[in-house]
Design a protein around this motif. Structure first.
Motif, PDB file in Angstrom:
ATOM      1  N   ALA A 172       4.731   3.114  -3.229  1.00 55.19           N
ATOM      2  CA  ALA A 172       5.257   1.872  -2.657  1.00 55.19           C
ATOM      3  C   ALA A 172       4.117   1.024  -2.099  1.00 55.19           C
ATOM      4  N   GLY A 173       3.144   1.685  -1.471  1.00 55.06           N
ATOM      5  CA  GLY A 173       1.991   0.972  -0.940  1.00 55.06           C
ATOM      6  C   GLY A 173       1.160   0.311  -2.020  1.00 55.06           C
ATOM      7  N   LEU A 174       0.952   1.017  -3.120  1.00 52.83           N
ATOM      8  CA  LEU A 174       0.196   0.453  -4.241  1.00 52.83           C
ATOM      9  C   LEU A 174       0.893  -0.786  -4.804  1.00 52.83           C
ATOM     10  N   CYS A 175       2.205  -0.665  -4.971  1.00 48.78           N
ATOM     11  CA  CYS A 175       2.966  -1.795  -5.517  1.00 48.78           C
ATOM     12  C   CYS A 175       3.008  -2.974  -4.544  1.00 48.78           C
ATOM     13  N   ASN A 176       2.710  -2.699  -3.277  1.00 49.96           N
ATOM     14  CA  ASN A 176       2.689  -3.765  -2.279  1.00 49.96           C
ATOM     15  C   ASN A 176       1.594  -4.796  -2.572  1.00 49.96           C
ATOM     16  N   LEU A 177       0.615  -4.414  -3.395  1.00 50.03           N
ATOM     17  CA  LEU A 177      -0.439  -5.361  -3.782  1.00 50.03           C
ATOM     18  C   LEU A 177       0.122  -6.529  -4.578  1.00 50.03           C
ATOM     19  N   ALA A 178       1.323  -6.335  -5.160  1.00 54.18           N
ATOM     20  CA  ALA A 178       1.969  -7.440  -5.886  1.00 54.18           C
ATOM     21  C   ALA A 178       2.286  -8.595  -4.959  1.00 54.18           C
ATOM     22  N   GLN A 179       2.242  -8.350  -3.657  1.00 56.04           N
ATOM     23  CA  GLN A 179       2.476  -9.397  -2.664  1.00 56.04           C
ATOM     24  C   GLN A 179       1.505 -10.559  -2.854  1.00 56.04           C
ATOM     25  N   ASN A 180       0.270 -10.258  -3.222  1.00 58.13           N
ATOM     26  CA  ASN A 180      -0.732 -11.313  -3.435  1.00 58.13           C
ATOM     27  C   ASN A 180      -0.323 -12.240  -4.575  1.00 58.13           C
ATOM     28  N   LYS A 181       0.233 -11.641  -5.639  1.00 57.53           N
ATOM     29  CA  LYS A 181       0.671 -12.442  -6.790  1.00 57.53           C
ATOM     30  C   LYS A 181       1.882 -13.289  -6.420  1.00 57.53           C
ATOM     31  N   LEU A 182       2.803 -12.713  -5.675  1.00 54.30           N
ATOM     32  CA  LEU A 182       3.981 -13.471  -5.245  1.00 54.30           C
ATOM     33  C   LEU A 182       3.569 -14.657  -4.375  1.00 54.30           C
ATOM     34  N   ASP A 183       2.606 -14.428  -3.528  1.00 50.63           N
ATOM     35  CA  ASP A 183       2.104 -15.479  -2.644  1.00 50.63           C
ATOM     36  C   ASP A 183       1.461 -16.600  -3.463  1.00 50.63           C
ATOM     37  N   TYR A 184       0.700 -16.223  -4.475  1.00 44.67           N
ATOM     38  CA  TYR A 184       0.054 -17.212  -5.352  1.00 44.67           C
ATOM     39  C   TYR A 184       1.106 -18.041  -6.079  1.00 44.67           C
ATOM     40  N   TRP A 185       2.112 -17.384  -6.643  1.00 45.71           N
ATOM     41  CA  TRP A 185       3.176 -18.112  -7.362  1.00 45.71           C
ATOM     42  C   TRP A 185       3.909 -19.072  -6.428  1.00 45.71           C
ATOM     43  N   THR A 186       4.172 -18.627  -5.199  1.00 47.06           N
ATOM     44  CA  THR A 186       4.874 -19.487  -4.236  1.00 47.06           C
ATOM     45  C   THR A 186       4.081 -20.762  -3.975  1.00 47.06           C
ATOM     46  N   HIS A 187       2.766 -20.607  -3.801  1.00 46.13           N
ATOM     47  CA  HIS A 187       1.923 -21.768  -3.474  1.00 46.13           C
ATOM     48  C   HIS A 187       1.706 -22.704  -4.662  1.00 46.13           C
ATOM     49  N   PHE A 188       1.360 -22.143  -5.819  1.00 45.57           N
ATOM     50  CA  PHE A 188       0.867 -22.964  -6.917  1.00 45.57           C
ATOM     51  C   PHE A 188       1.833 -23.112  -8.094  1.00 45.57           C
ATOM     52  N   VAL A 189       2.774 -22.199  -8.256  1.00 43.96           N
ATOM     53  CA  VAL A 189       3.749 -22.329  -9.349  1.00 43.96           C
ATOM     54  C   VAL A 189       5.012 -23.023  -8.860  1.00 43.96           C
ATOM     55  N   PHE A 190       5.485 -22.636  -7.663  1.00 42.76           N
ATOM     56  CA  PHE A 190       6.737 -23.190  -7.132  1.00 42.76           C
ATOM     57  C   PHE A 190       6.500 -24.227  -6.024  1.00 42.76           C
ATOM     58  N   ASN A 191       5.251 -24.667  -5.889  1.00 48.99           N
ATOM     59  CA  ASN A 191       4.929 -25.741  -4.941  1.00 48.99           C
ATOM     60  C   ASN A 191       5.386 -25.414  -3.518  1.00 48.99           C
ATOM     61  N   LYS A 192       5.046 -24.198  -3.067  1.00 51.19           N
ATOM     62  CA  LYS A 192       5.325 -23.703  -1.708  1.00 51.19           C
ATOM     63  C   LYS A 192       6.809 -23.417  -1.436  1.00 51.19           C
ATOM     64  N   ASN A 193       7.605 -23.451  -2.490  1.00 54.19           N
ATOM     65  CA  ASN A 193       9.036 -23.138  -2.345  1.00 54.19           C
ATOM     66  C   ASN A 193       9.234 -21.618  -2.449  1.00 54.19           C
ATOM     67  N   PRO A 194       9.627 -20.928  -1.353  1.00 55.84           N
ATOM     68  CA  PRO A 194       9.762 -19.473  -1.392  1.00 55.84           C
ATOM     69  C   PRO A 194      11.086 -18.994  -1.981  1.00 55.84           C
ATOM     70  N   ARG A 199       9.281  -6.700   0.051  1.00 58.25           N
ATOM     71  CA  ARG A 199       9.969  -7.822   0.705  1.00 58.25           C
ATOM     72  C   ARG A 199       9.582  -7.938   2.176  1.00 58.25           C
ATOM     73  N   ILE A 200       9.549  -6.810   2.859  1.00 55.17           N
ATOM     74  CA  ILE A 200       9.218  -6.821   4.293  1.00 55.17           C
ATOM     75  C   ILE A 200       7.812  -7.351   4.518  1.00 55.17           C
ATOM     76  N   ASN A 201       6.839  -6.782   3.801  1.00 52.84           N
ATOM     77  CA  ASN A 201       5.443  -7.170   4.015  1.00 52.84           C
ATOM     78  C   ASN A 201       5.147  -8.584   3.526  1.00 52.84           C
TER      79      ASN A 201
END
Length: 530
Positions: free
Chosen positions: A466-488, A344-346
């Protein structure tokens, strides 16, 4: 023939107090300039956009105002921070091992080399980009160098054991404040010095690793400082934690120059009825360490007092090996909670502007929020450090965990509110103070629950996963942009919900086990007195 017994001399006696003070000051300076600069990504990102980094990913038809990234460019830029933050945590476990095996000077030289290499790659990014992605590679190498020059400074807490807490707080505060390096760069870039492009900035930034190299070469110790002649190299970080929490060295004795432990216990235990009672009742705290060393009297008394102060959390897993600790609920639940909090922080740091552009419905308002965040991030660390110390010193570990959990949920809830500049500002202020609070509490929890002998392994693994799982940030960012139309909001809601569930599970588990432990202790005392 006579044999002279040569006492082991602590490395701290090889330096005068003036020399040790210079070592501490130099370490604070380089931590301020080079240990965690990558976390100032929110400040660097606008410069990267204006310098056209990854702009080729935008379609020619895109009509965006100067300084605003298209979706593909934004995602690619955010990967810089995602990979950098991940590698920072992965490196921490390696640094701990190298520090124990080869000492702080070697770690310092490695960090110096990595920061130099990362700066050179980022400075000559345009030339090198035809061979590899110089931005990601350079940023990641810069990130990896940070823990080498930061973690190797912890042993300096032993230079002045009486002030170990202050020294650790200053070093940690310098790490948190180092994100301001990119803030000052952005302020200069946007206020008449736009000629200081990436090439120029990172070329001049080479002064930082040069400073670190000269310090390591001329004034820093080759081996970690040890107290009372301890020459153990098993877990330097664990010894530092023991000193910070108990006020005792790795041998369980008061450091040179100290008269009391952190709980106020002294070596004169004979005149205290309370101390006699604590020494007689050793069923809670073992009289031996995991490595079978017999504990000193002051060590037993101090740990019994910490057991009471922590509401039964201290010492709960001290008798178990690292592998047994890692399989326990005490570890698994804090691991899940740590993963979600770090993610969440990163995720917020990388997407602060784009999130608030949607939440506030204005690009200009989002810029204002971004500017506030850039200033609040380093400032929040400075303000939070003394407050965190007061909390840990005066409130039980269990209640501190309640505060951490409540703050985590509050930050998440504030990230769901639309069209409120006040809520956005409040969320940013709390988050910037919550970040160092979270890291400190997790470290404190690992020390008190799992012990100091396994601290390097357990805490290192915790941060690595925790650092390894932080890579999921890229997927969350992708979903925010293209799945939820930039809605965080959907992502923020899901992360807050998982925080609520994982945090509640951890607190319920802790309460169940310490209550069970308390009942068992009462039964033993009742049975013993019957």
């Amino acid at each position: 023939m006579t044999t002279d017994i040569i006492p082991i001399i602590s490395i701290s006696r090889r330096y005068s107090n003036k020399e040790k003070l210079i070592q501490v000051i130099c370490s604070i300076i380089w931590c301020l300039l080079g240990s965690g600069v990558i976390f100032g990504f929110a400040s660097l990102k606008p410069i990267l956009i204006k310098e056209g980094v990854y702009s080729f990913l935008c379609s020619p038809e895109s009509e965006l105002p100067f300084g605003k990234a298209c979706d593909n460019q934004d995602l690619k830029l955010n990967k810089l921070f995602s990979y950098g933050a991940t590698m920072t945590n992965l490196t921490s476990l390696v640094v701990g091992r190298l520090l124990d095996s080869y000492g702080p000077k070697v770690c310092g030289y490695i960090g110096c080399l990595l920061i130099t290499l990362g700066s050179i790659i980022l400075s000559y990014n345009q030339v090198l980009y035809q061979y590899f992605d110089a931005y990601i590679v350079g940023y990641v190498i810069l990130a990896v160098g940070g823990p080498f020059v930061f973690i190797s400074c912890f042993q300096l807490a032993n230079t002045f054991p009486k002030y170990s807490g202050t020294i650790l707080a200053l070093i940690s505060g310098a790490f948190d404040t180092s994100s301001a390096v990119f803030l000052f760069y952005r302020l200069a870039y946007e206020n008449g010095f736009s000629n200081i492009n990436l090439h120029v900035f990172f070329k001049y930034y080479l002064v930082v690793p040069l400073f670190i190299f000269l310090c390591q070469w001329k004034i820093m110790p080759s081996q970690s400082y040890k107290n009372n002649g301890s020459d153990s190299k098993e877990d330097t970080l664990g010894d530092i934690q023991k000193l910070a929490i108990e006020g005792l060295d790795g041998n369980g004795e008061l450091p040179l120059g100290s008269s009391t432990s952190k709980t106020g216990a002294t070596e004169d235990l004979e005149n205290s009825e309370e101390n006699d009672e604590l020494l007689d009742n050793q069923s809670i705290i073992s009289s031996k360490t995991l490595s079978n060393r017999r504990k000193s009297k002051i060590e037993i008394v101090t740990e019994q007092q910490l057991y009471k102060k922590s509401k039964g959390i201290f010492g709960v897993m001290h008798r178990f090996s690292a592998s047994e600790q890692i399989k326990s609920g005490w570890y698994i639940l804090i691991q899940i909670f740590t993963i979600i909090c770090m993610l969440r922080i990163n995720y917020f740091v990388a997407t602060v502007r784009s999130q608030h552009e949607y939440l506030l419905g204005s690009y200009e308002q989002a810029l204002r929020i971004n500017n506030i965040f850039d200033i609040a991030l380093p400032l929040g660390g400075v303000i939070a450090i003394p407050l965190i110390g007061l909390l840990l010193d005066n409130i039980s570990t269990l209640y501190v965990l309640y505060i951490l959990f409540s703050t985590s949920v509050l930050v998440g809830v504030l990230g769901l509110i639309k069209n409120s500049f006040f809520a956005s500002c409040l969320g940013i202020v709390i988050l910037t103070m919550y970040r160092p609070f979270y890291y400190t509490v997790v470290s404190d929890y690992c020390s008190k629950v799992f012990g100091f002998e396994t601290f390097g392994t357990v805490y290192g693994l915790l941060m690595t996963l925790a650092g390894l799982c932080n890579l999921a940030q890229n997927k969350l960012d992708y979903w925010t942009h293209f799945v939820f139309n930039k809605n965080p909001i959907p992502i923020n809601f899901a992360l807050t919900l998982i925080t609520l569930v994982s945090g509640t599970s951890l607190l319920v588990y802790i309460n169940m086990h310490i209550n069970k432990r308390h009942i068992e202790q009462i039964s033993k005392l009742t049975y013993g007195s019957a």
